[in-house]
Design an enzyme around this catalytic site. Sequence first.
Site, PDB file in Angstrom:
ATOM      1  N   HIS A   1      94.438  53.878 -12.143  1.00  0.00           N
ATOM      2  CA  HIS A   1      95.280  54.150 -11.096  1.00  0.00           C
ATOM      3  C   HIS A   1      96.774  53.942 -11.584  1.00  0.00           C
ATOM      4  O   HIS A   1      96.992  52.761 -12.180  1.00  0.00           O
ATOM      5  CB  HIS A   1      95.090  53.215 -10.040  1.00  0.00           C
ATOM      6  CG  HIS A   1      93.821  53.793  -9.079  1.00  0.00           C
ATOM      7  ND1 HIS A   1      93.015  52.810  -8.117  1.00  0.00           N
ATOM      8  CD2 HIS A   1      92.816  54.820  -9.278  1.00  0.00           C
ATOM      9  CE1 HIS A   1      92.162  53.621  -7.817  1.00  0.00           C
ATOM     10  NE2 HIS A   1      92.006  54.720  -8.415  1.00  0.00           N
TER      11      HIS A   1
ATOM     12  N   SER B   1      91.731  49.669 -11.912  1.00  0.00           N
ATOM     13  CA  SER B   1      93.153  49.863 -11.010  1.00  0.00           C
ATOM     14  C   SER B   1      93.792  48.629 -11.385  1.00  0.00           C
ATOM     15  O   SER B   1      94.217  48.450 -12.731  1.00  0.00           O
ATOM     16  CB  SER B   1      92.696  49.809  -9.952  1.00  0.00           C
ATOM     17  OG  SER B   1      93.901  50.165  -8.792  1.00  0.00           O
TER      18      SER B   1
ATOM     19  N   ASP C   1      88.226  52.318  -4.354  1.00  0.00           N
ATOM     20  CA  ASP C   1      87.534  53.458  -5.085  1.00  0.00           C
ATOM     21  C   ASP C   1      86.619  52.907  -6.044  1.00  0.00           C
ATOM     22  O   ASP C   1      86.615  51.987  -6.654  1.00  0.00           O
ATOM     23  CB  ASP C   1      88.735  53.940  -5.881  1.00  0.00           C
ATOM     24  CG  ASP C   1      88.718  55.415  -6.206  1.00  0.00           C
ATOM     25  OD1 ASP C   1      87.714  56.048  -6.024  1.00  0.00           O
ATOM     26  OD2 ASP C   1      89.601  55.797  -7.337  1.00  0.00           O
TER      27      ASP C   1
END
Lengths: 279, 214
Positions: free
Chosen positions: B54, B27, B147
């Site tokens: 992401h 991310s 996540d």
Amino acid sequence: MPHSTAAVDRDDIELQLLLQAIYLQFHYDFRSYAGASLKRRVMTAKERFGCATVSQLQDKVLHDPTVFPALLDLLTIQVSDMFRDPPYFLALRGLVLPVLRTYPSLKLWVAGCSSGEEAYSLAILLREEGLLDRAMIYATDINPNALRLAQEGVFDIAKLDGFAANHRGAGGTTPLSDHFTAAYGRAVFDQSLKDHIIFADHSLATDSVFAEVQLVSCRNVLIYFDRALQDRALGLFREALCRKGFLGLGSKESLRFSSHSDAFADLDAQRRIFQKAAD
Amino acid sequence: MGTATDTAAQAAMPDGRPVDAVVIGASAGGVEALLELLPVLRPGLSAPVLVVLHLPRNRPSLLTGLFAPRCALRVREAADNEPVRGGTIYFAPPDYHLLVDRGPRLALSDDDLVHFSRPSIDVLFESAADVYRQRLLGVVLTGASADGAAGLRAVRRRGGITFVQRPDTAYSPVMPASAASHCEPGHVLPLATIAQQLSALAPPTPPPGRREGS
């Protein structure tokens, strides 16, 4: 740490049994849905219904009549936006509607319409292009709750800003507010749009073609199907479309791995708009 | 369950554990981390590499254009229904979850966001763990998200191999820190060390006659 080396996982056995039970009891066929996505939804449902295993969920589905409708919502209802993926609608406006304009009457099919956002978007687009009066949109889904919501055509006014931005991106020529009536934090689409949409129960897995249409719009539905069911659905679209009719898919869907790929030509490859070949 | 479509030798860890697929989640700070990691992967790698990074959901991804010229492996954006091929790096497209389905084939979904993200690392890792089981290698890199932790736990539970970037060496330590408790002992490592380990999955020189087709 490494454990079960069995050929089939217990979860997968239970999942197959659940799908079989749903098919036998309720005649909804999820057995050809894409396994990984469906499994994830079933696992979410399992937790939502407070079940420790999928077998327990199956027991509830078979014996508690309130459970299946709620499970069907979890397995199928897809919340969408008005004019989702605006460049798609812009491409329809620029490439497809000029051709549709040459037909005296129009039939369009939104397959897998869920709660109706796409069908209403298409109706607004047709109205802005002066084509709505001669058009009928068939919007179909397998979920009766989704169809009821779609028929009501009510949406939360908080979503309006996002919808209006999408509408502008789609080349909208009117204020979005021309097409609905707002009151008490909710907005309702105009009856004059609904008069040109027929919401109906139809399954791409088990039903056949019901009309000849000039455009099929089926976006982000095929990604939930396995390859065989994708082929079945595309076969229905091919059969329903008139000569040189148009097919619109989701932005990451393609005909590349389908046996029907030769029946269609790219009209706008990036926007996933295809045209049925002449023969 | 072998995924190698060409003549490449079976990817394996130094201790001999076979690796049929690699999944990577990143991310915040992920582009830089992946730029350190993916270019060192050797062209003879028999396993596919599936990546969730992401990204903003409303813009087309520029990742394939960024990584293709820097990587020895094929780089592509994952397409729905596509058969998974070894020696290929697949990026999840923006605003879709990437899953592995039986076949193995790639699958996309636009189901709800998971940990405010679509694509979600958990969704990829959990579905890949179902298909590849103990022959899967999962890596969680830098990020400011929750996540990836559940996904890495799923990989480990199936007996797969797990790596996590050492949080104090990550651009953003939150995501690797929450995944670290699900990582196998000794595999919470600086990025350069993880890169070495992944590079060693394939022999140092590409085997002759690697096919590009089918």
